[in-house]
Design an enzyme around this catalytic site. Structure first.
Site, PDB file in Angstrom:
ATOM      1  N   ASP A 126       2.370   7.085  -8.205  1.00 32.52           N
ATOM      2  CA  ASP A 126       2.163   6.706  -9.610  1.00 32.52           C
ATOM      3  C   ASP A 126       0.944   7.393 -10.218  1.00 32.52           C
ATOM      4  O   ASP A 126       1.010   7.956 -11.310  1.00 32.52           O
ATOM      5  CB  ASP A 126       2.003   5.192  -9.743  1.00 32.52           C
ATOM      6  CG  ASP A 126       3.333   4.452  -9.791  1.00 32.52           C
ATOM      7  OD1 ASP A 126       4.347   5.078 -10.146  1.00 32.52           O
ATOM      8  OD2 ASP A 126       3.350   3.251  -9.476  1.00 32.52           O
ATOM      9  N   LYS A 167       5.369  -3.790  -5.536  1.00 35.08           N
ATOM     10  CA  LYS A 167       4.611  -2.655  -5.013  1.00 35.08           C
ATOM     11  C   LYS A 167       3.585  -3.061  -3.951  1.00 35.08           C
ATOM     12  O   LYS A 167       3.371  -2.329  -2.976  1.00 35.08           O
ATOM     13  CB  LYS A 167       3.928  -1.903  -6.162  1.00 35.08           C
ATOM     14  CG  LYS A 167       4.928  -1.228  -7.103  1.00 35.08           C
ATOM     15  CD  LYS A 167       4.229  -0.437  -8.192  1.00 35.08           C
ATOM     16  CE  LYS A 167       5.261   0.224  -9.107  1.00 35.08           C
ATOM     17  NZ  LYS A 167       4.624   1.093 -10.123  1.00 35.08           N
TER      18      LYS A 167
END
Length: 273
Positions: free
Chosen positions: A103, A71
């Site tokens: 997220d 990420k």
């Protein structure tokens, strides 16, 4: 469906990705809306993931989800990014890549489903783990709570995560009992709940009865952390909610369509069975 040269390709990259339910979820949404697209799982093993992701620019992708451990590399590889950690990439018409993180917002969407009154009852958060997901969730929760304590087996990562938000704090891993006792919301973001991991005994007996216990792991759906929390009488939130809602936000970024999240949950529970 018929896949042609005109079919848009989306996917998820990470290491590992074999466990991911994202292909089931996104391909079903694609079918729901009759889109000429396909979504695949792509394991990415690289000593230089930032360079590897940049090299994907010419391969014809339209968008990607990104999972652990890439990420941060995804955010660094993009031409523009909302932050230092990204779980969504989108190829623009000019060939450039935009990075987003759904997220945190996806976690809040799931939390609001599980506990609609959470904003009135959560002031102190204990975040177990300090990786990309923990950082994103912390960023999203930060404006709504008083403090967020990050506890991580590697203390330096906890310090980095805590320093990124105004009300972030560090809790030593060997001081979890105090953290569980003070928290209104405990969020389990480590891999310790996943299948095949050694059993971790969490000090949930120290929690007050109003605590919300959330685990972002969804394999297994009922983790040992959640099972122990529910046995204690606590409100538990499984990892499917965050998976679905962050995915729905990614789908909207790619297609401009808000997909059916309730239908996705039915499908994924069936897939897990």
């Amino acid at each position: 469906m018929s896949i042609t040269a005109a079919t848009k390709v989306f996917g998820i990259i990470g290491d590992p990705v074999g466990h991911s339910l994202s292909p089931i979820m996104h391909n079903a949404w694609i079918a729901d809306h009759g889109l000429d697209a396909v979504y695949v799982a792509l394991p990415l093993k690289s000593d230089d993931p930032t360079a590897a992701i940049r090299a994907m620019k010419g391969l014809g992708f339209s968008g990607l989800n990104v999972t652990v451990p890439h990420k941060e590399a995804a955010a660094a590889a993009a031409d523009r990014s909302e932050g230092a950690v990204a779980n969504v990439l989108r190829w623009e018409e000019d060939g450039s890549v935009s990075a987003f993180n759904t997220d945190g917002a996806g976690f809040l969407d799931a939390l609001s489903e599980t506990a609609p009154d959470w904003r009135g009852r959560v002031q102190r958060v204990l975040m177990l783990g300090a990786g990309g997901a923990a950082q994103a969730i912390g960023q999203a929760l930060s404006p709504h709570v008083v403090t967020i304590h990050f506890a991580n087996r590697t203390a330096a990562r906890a310090e980095t995560a805590a320093s990124a938000i105004r009300n972030g704090r560090v809790l030593r891993w060997d001081d979890l009992e105090r953290g569980f006792g003070a928290a209104d919301l405990v969020v389990q973001t480590t891999t310790l709940s996943m299948d095949g991991q050694p059993e971790q005994v969490w000090p949930l007996d120290y929690c007050r009865p109003t605590v919300i216990a959330a685990d972002i792991v969804y394999r297994p759906l009922e983790t040992e952390f959640l099972r122990a929390a529910r046995a204690r009488g606590l409100l538990g939130m499984d990892g499917l909610g965050m998976l679905i809602h962050q995915g729905a936000r990614a789908f909207d970024l790619w297609f401009g369509i808000k997909p059916d999240t309730a239908k996705a949950r039915e499908r994924l529970i069936a897939a897990l069975k």
